[in-house]
Design a protein around this motif. Sequence first.
Motif, short mmCIF file in Angstrom:
data_model
loop_
_atom_site.label_atom_id
_atom_site.label_comp_id
_atom_site.label_asym_id
_atom_site.label_seq_id
_atom_site.Cartn_x
_atom_site.Cartn_y
_atom_site.Cartn_z
N MET A 76 29.00 -9.34 -26.35
CA MET A 76 28.21 -10.34 -25.62
C MET A 76 29.04 -11.61 -25.43
N MET A 77 28.61 -12.43 -24.49
CA MET A 77 29.28 -13.71 -24.22
C MET A 77 28.25 -14.81 -24.09
N ASN A 78 28.75 -16.04 -24.26
CA ASN A 78 27.97 -17.24 -23.95
C ASN A 78 26.74 -17.41 -24.84
N TYR A 79 26.95 -17.40 -26.15
CA TYR A 79 25.83 -17.65 -27.06
C TYR A 79 26.31 -18.51 -28.22
N SER A 80 25.39 -19.28 -28.76
CA SER A 80 25.72 -20.24 -29.81
C SER A 80 25.55 -19.62 -31.20
N PHE A 95 15.41 -9.97 -28.40
CA PHE A 95 16.75 -9.81 -27.83
C PHE A 95 16.66 -9.19 -26.44
N PHE A 96 16.99 -9.95 -25.41
CA PHE A 96 16.96 -9.51 -24.01
C PHE A 96 15.59 -8.97 -23.59
N THR A 97 14.53 -9.62 -24.07
CA THR A 97 13.19 -9.19 -23.63
C THR A 97 12.90 -9.67 -22.22
N GLN A 98 13.48 -10.80 -21.83
CA GLN A 98 13.37 -11.31 -20.46
C GLN A 98 14.79 -11.56 -19.98
N CYS A 99 15.18 -10.84 -18.95
CA CYS A 99 16.55 -10.97 -18.47
C CYS A 99 16.63 -10.67 -16.98
N TYR A 100 17.77 -10.98 -16.42
CA TYR A 100 18.00 -10.71 -15.00
C TYR A 100 19.46 -10.31 -14.79
N LYS A 101 19.72 -9.68 -13.66
CA LYS A 101 21.09 -9.27 -13.31
C LYS A 101 21.64 -10.25 -12.29
N ASP A 102 22.83 -10.81 -12.56
CA ASP A 102 23.41 -11.76 -11.62
C ASP A 102 24.22 -11.05 -10.53
N ILE A 108 21.79 -11.13 -17.93
CA ILE A 108 21.72 -12.40 -18.64
C ILE A 108 20.34 -12.56 -19.26
N ASP A 109 20.32 -12.90 -20.54
CA ASP A 109 19.07 -13.15 -21.25
C ASP A 109 18.51 -14.51 -20.83
N CYS A 110 17.27 -14.54 -20.39
CA CYS A 110 16.65 -15.77 -19.89
C CYS A 110 16.50 -16.82 -20.99
N LYS A 111 16.19 -16.40 -22.20
CA LYS A 111 15.92 -17.34 -23.28
C LYS A 111 17.18 -18.04 -23.77
N SER A 112 18.25 -17.28 -23.99
CA SER A 112 19.46 -17.84 -24.61
C SER A 112 20.60 -18.08 -23.64
N GLY A 113 20.58 -17.41 -22.48
CA GLY A 113 21.71 -17.49 -21.56
C GLY A 113 22.83 -16.54 -21.94
N MET A 114 22.61 -15.72 -22.97
CA MET A 114 23.62 -14.77 -23.41
C MET A 114 23.89 -13.76 -22.30
N ILE A 115 25.16 -13.38 -22.16
CA ILE A 115 25.57 -12.48 -21.10
C ILE A 115 26.01 -11.14 -21.68
N SER A 116 25.43 -10.07 -21.16
CA SER A 116 25.85 -8.72 -21.51
C SER A 116 26.75 -8.21 -20.39
N ILE A 117 27.99 -7.94 -20.73
CA ILE A 117 28.95 -7.54 -19.71
C ILE A 117 29.10 -6.02 -19.66
N HIS A 118 29.09 -5.35 -20.81
CA HIS A 118 29.45 -3.93 -20.88
C HIS A 118 28.29 -2.97 -21.14
N HIS A 119 27.11 -3.44 -21.42
CA HIS A 119 26.05 -2.56 -21.89
C HIS A 119 25.23 -1.87 -20.82
N PHE A 120 25.10 -2.48 -19.67
CA PHE A 120 24.22 -1.95 -18.63
C PHE A 120 25.01 -1.23 -17.54
N PRO A 121 24.60 -0.01 -17.21
CA PRO A 121 25.27 0.70 -16.11
C PRO A 121 25.09 -0.05 -14.80
N LYS A 122 26.11 -0.03 -13.98
CA LYS A 122 26.05 -0.75 -12.70
C LYS A 122 25.22 -0.02 -11.66
N ASP A 123 25.08 1.30 -11.82
CA ASP A 123 24.46 2.09 -10.76
C ASP A 123 22.95 2.27 -10.88
#
Length: 199
Positions: A76-80, A95-102, A108-123
């Motif tokens: 993950m990226m961008n978390y305190s 953890f990532f209960t509310q999120c969106y795809k940029d 990106i997790d709405c609550k923390s701004g944490m970024i998941s780069i590798h976990h979600f398939p692109k397709d």
Amino acid sequence: MRKIIKIVLLRFCRIIACIIPSKKTREFVREIIPSKIYQKLFVKNVAFLSVGGSCISALHLKAHCLRQLSAPLDWMMNYSLLETYRLFQNDFADFFTQCYKDENGYVIDCKSGMISIHHFPKDIPHTQYLPEFWRVMQRRHQKIKTHIARSECLVLVSCRNEDLEVLESFAIKMHELLNNKSYSDDNSLGGGGRNACFS
């Protein structure tokens, strides 16, 4: 005699790999000693945990054969540090209960701004994959929790530009949380007396 010489040679190679971590040396050592054997021989009762703020700390643990398990925060990226503590405190319940795809395809997790780069398939849509993501992350959290409870020492590995006081405060809070009986009792392993230290 031959077996003793081989063990000494293997230990010597691993020490060199840790002191002089060139890529060639690490590859040579990885061929000789599987990381699970190395961990049993050299880092008994020590848990290593990546606490970000990006993938770099997990990559360093992996490069030096110290990454024992996959943790929810490894890639993950961008978390305190405060967010890290909060997630462990509530067992990653939100953890990532509310999120969106940029626009780059990162979730990106709405609550923390944490970024998941590798976990979600692109397709496939991220909302379709979320149940599987949560199942995997909860399983990883439970494994990490059990591993920490069985360890005598916890090494928190971070690549952050934080003041020493902030890191020390976080280590103390994590030490208190992870030694709390109610945290360890979920695994029926007892509290133990783990020390948390930063690397």
